[in-house]
Design a protein around this motif. Structure first.
Motif, PDB file in Angstrom:
ATOM      1  N   GLY A   1      30.045  -7.365 -54.828  1.00 53.40           N
ATOM      2  CA  GLY A   1      30.878  -6.984 -55.949  1.00 53.40           C
ATOM      3  C   GLY A   1      31.951  -6.340 -55.530  1.00 53.40           C
ATOM      4  N   THR A   2      32.423  -6.129 -54.428  1.00 56.31           N
ATOM      5  CA  THR A   2      33.527  -5.024 -53.995  1.00 56.31           C
ATOM      6  C   THR A   2      34.810  -5.577 -54.598  1.00 56.31           C
ATOM      7  OG1 THR A   2      32.370  -4.517 -51.845  1.00 56.31           O
ATOM      8  CG2 THR A   2      34.831  -3.875 -52.180  1.00 56.31           C
ATOM      9  N   PRO A   3      35.731  -4.824 -55.364  1.00 52.85           N
ATOM     10  CA  PRO A   3      36.665  -5.302 -56.077  1.00 52.85           C
ATOM     11  C   PRO A   3      37.996  -5.599 -55.133  1.00 52.85           C
ATOM     12  CG  PRO A   3      36.297  -3.183 -56.917  1.00 52.85           C
ATOM     13  CD  PRO A   3      34.993  -3.594 -55.896  1.00 52.85           C
ATOM     14  N   PHE A   4      38.066  -4.844 -53.948  1.00 46.74           N
ATOM     15  CA  PHE A   4      39.269  -5.077 -52.997  1.00 46.74           C
ATOM     16  C   PHE A   4      39.094  -5.081 -51.940  1.00 46.74           C
ATOM     17  CE2 PHE A   4      40.523  -2.514 -57.167  1.00 46.74           C
ATOM     18  CZ  PHE A   4      41.285  -3.290 -57.551  1.00 46.74           C
ATOM     19  N   CYS A   5      39.553  -5.892 -51.151  1.00 49.34           N
ATOM     20  CA  CYS A   5      39.628  -5.919 -49.611  1.00 49.34           C
ATOM     21  C   CYS A   5      41.004  -5.553 -48.977  1.00 49.34           C
ATOM     22  CB  CYS A   5      38.894  -7.197 -49.174  1.00 49.34           C
ATOM     23  SG  CYS A   5      37.211  -7.499 -49.459  1.00 49.34           S
ATOM     24  N   ILE A   6      41.155  -4.894 -48.002  1.00 49.82           N
ATOM     25  CA  ILE A   6      42.404  -4.199 -47.700  1.00 49.82           C
ATOM     26  C   ILE A   6      42.425  -4.729 -46.163  1.00 49.82           C
ATOM     27  CG2 ILE A   6      43.867  -2.509 -47.030  1.00 49.82           C
ATOM     28  CD1 ILE A   6      42.176  -0.800 -49.144  1.00 49.82           C
ATOM     29  N   ALA A   7      43.396  -5.836 -45.872  1.00 49.51           N
ATOM     30  CA  ALA A   7      43.631  -6.152 -44.571  1.00 49.51           C
ATOM     31  C   ALA A   7      44.713  -5.454 -43.692  1.00 49.51           C
ATOM     32  CB  ALA A   7      44.078  -8.017 -44.598  1.00 49.51           C
ATOM     33  N   VAL A   8      44.424  -5.001 -42.574  1.00 46.48           N
ATOM     34  CA  VAL A   8      45.278  -4.428 -41.738  1.00 46.48           C
ATOM     35  C   VAL A   8      45.739  -5.265 -40.717  1.00 46.48           C
ATOM     36  CG1 VAL A   8      45.656  -2.467 -40.284  1.00 46.48           C
ATOM     37  CG2 VAL A   8      44.221  -2.183 -42.090  1.00 46.48           C
TER      38      VAL A   8
END
Length: 500
Positions: A448-455
């Motif tokens: 249920g993680t609302p955001f994923c941040i790709a580096v």
């Protein structure tokens, strides 16, 4: 494209809850303890978020509601005054062939639900009303005959060979003294409300509260349930979130309606759809109530209670006043328009709101667990597949954001760790480096993680990252400096409170 949402069964949710660290069977290595569960790493975060949301909605948004944390053990006379020692019973019945024990009222309620689901709600309502009448009159022989007349069979033996219906006290007791074997038993509290009532004057005076005002509490309660099933819906050790609202006699029904509407708005603001919520007025009122209603949610196993709103009259304070011989009165110096004089001393009436924290957790999990059909790729490479995710409200999601370096080299892990360190003081965030980024997205969807941040390599050039949204799978490029405000806006409790 609108995703095709598939209906799921409770067993799928139970399996998901275990696999992804939400709920475990207690003492599982010893084959478990029936109707007792442990919350895992993601489960405890979700449950704590729900409790904190409820707490702040009660004590922070209302200037006339304060909190306490009362002890689990209380003087035994507390439960004599409340009626639990003499009257905290459930009607039980055994099947002689299967040797299984059931709550007689639950068997009849399930039969009434069958009628309702079959398109005959009038018959279901009539059965419920008759059951309520018999239980109110304590006509246990009549309850047994009603089970027989309705041809209700044991789910295990498939027979109707029932014993007499008997009352079963639900309180756990323990020895009250380690040195005095004749000391009276001490009970594990079956509800948290009495801790509020015995502290009514302590709180009113120390917090300088003026009626109407409320006292809120979150705490464990214990009931020796006859039938404990449906996962964490009915347990022997559970957690309650209760608020007792003290009012002037004669105003209780107005406040009852106010809190009834307010509490339903809370559940809808949290993300439980209006179509899956309903009010259910009690057919049989508890000994302390002059009005009672449940807010029910449609679980995979049907509509069941998640919260109760009760007008408890002055029963509790009156009983404690009589048994303790200590006045539980409030002096009201407001002017009564009818007499032109102050209202004076009286025992306040009480309107109660009581939420099962575990039931709210389960309702939230059931609503969030979804399987949708999605399309990936283009042209000949296009394919459809099923995606499983938890559409949790961002405010209560266990993890708010996951940070992914695209590869484990070229300085990307170090940059990702820098972002992690910048965000972890404000939000619960995680950093993952292993596996393809698609698999990492999938794992976060499942909890249920609302955001994923790709580096990626562009991040090293211009300090921007790609933010992937759980529900839509859309991706947004933004500066690292904007992440705190962007995530904070989405996960703030304010997003829920604005809807109340």
């Amino acid at each position: 494209m609108n995703p095709a949402i598939e209906t799921t069964q409770l067993k799928d949710i139970v399996a998901h809850a275990k696999e992804y660290g939400f709920v475990f069977q207690s003492s599982e290595i010893y084959d478990g303890l029936q109707a007792v569960y442990d919350y895992g790493p993601n489960g405890v975060e979700l449950k704590n978020n729900l409790k904190r949301l409820w707490w702040e909605a009660m004590t922070q948004l209302h200037g006339n509601v304060v909190g306490i944390d009362a002890a689990i053990f209380m003087h035994p006379l507390t439960w004599k005054a409340s009626g639990h020692i003499d009257g905290f019973n459930d009607p039980m019945v055994d099947n002689l062939d299967s040797k299984k024990r059931y709550r007689a009222d639950v068997l009849l309620e399930e039969k009434a639900a069958e009628y309702e689901n079959a398109g005959d709600p009038a018959r279901g309502a009539a059965l419920t009303a008759e059951m309520g009448r018999l239980l109110t009159e304590n006509d246990l022989a009549g309850v047994r005959q009603l089970i027989i007349d309705e041809k209700i069979l044991c789910p295990v033996s498939k027979t109707g060979n029932w014993t007499e219906v008997r009352q079963f006290n639900l309180m756990f007791s323990t020895q009250g003294s380690a040195v005095d074997s004749d000391a009276p038993p001490v009970y594990l509290r079956p509800e948290t409300a009495q801790g509020i009532f015995v502290n009514f004057l302590n709180v009113q005076k120390s917090a300088r509260m003026k009626i109407p005002f409320g006292i809120a509490q979150i705490g464990k309660a214990f009931r020796n349930e006859i039938v404990a099933r449906q996962f964490i819906f009915r347990m022997r050790e559970f957690e309650q979130m209760e608020m007792q609202f003290f009012v002037r006699p004669g105003t209780e029904m107005e406040w009852y309606q106010t809190w009834k509407a307010s509490r339903r708005r809370f559940h809808e603001a949290l993300g439980l759809p209006a179509a899956k919520l309903r009010f259910h007025d009690h057919d049989k009122l508890a000994h302390y109530a002059n009005a009672a209603v449940d807010i029910e949610y449609e679980f995979p196993f049907g509509f069941k209670e998640i919260e109760g709103i009760h007008s408890r009259t002055d029963f509790d304070l009156g009983q404690h006043q009589a048994l303790s011989r200590k006045k539980q009165q409030y002096f009201d110096n407001d002017i009564d328009e009818a007499t032109g004089k102050p209202y004076g001393n009286y025992v306040p009436y009480v309107v109660e709101t009581s939420v099962g924290a575990d039931r709210l957790f389960l309702a939230t999990l059931c609503q969030a667990y979804q399987e949708e059909t999605i399309t990936e790729g283009e042209g000949e490479a296009q394919q459809t597949k099923t995606r499983t995710l938890l559409r949790l409200h961002p405010a209560v999601a266990p993890v708010k954001a996951a940070i992914f370096p695209l590869v484990r080299k070229d300085g990307l892990p170090e940059k990702a760790e820098q972002i992690f360190n910048e965000l972890r003081f404000d939000f619960r965030v995680v950093m993952e480096e292993r596996d393809a980024i698609g698999k990492r997205y999938t794992r976060q969807d499942l909890i249920g993680t609302p955001f994923c941040i790709a580096v990626d390599h562009q991040t090293l050039e211009d300090d921007t990252v790609t933010v992937r949204h759980r529900d839509s799978r859309e991706q947004t490029r933004m500066p690292i400096s904007a992440l705190r405000g962007y995530i904070g806006e989405a996960v703030s409790f304010r997003r829920v409170f604005e809807l109340l």
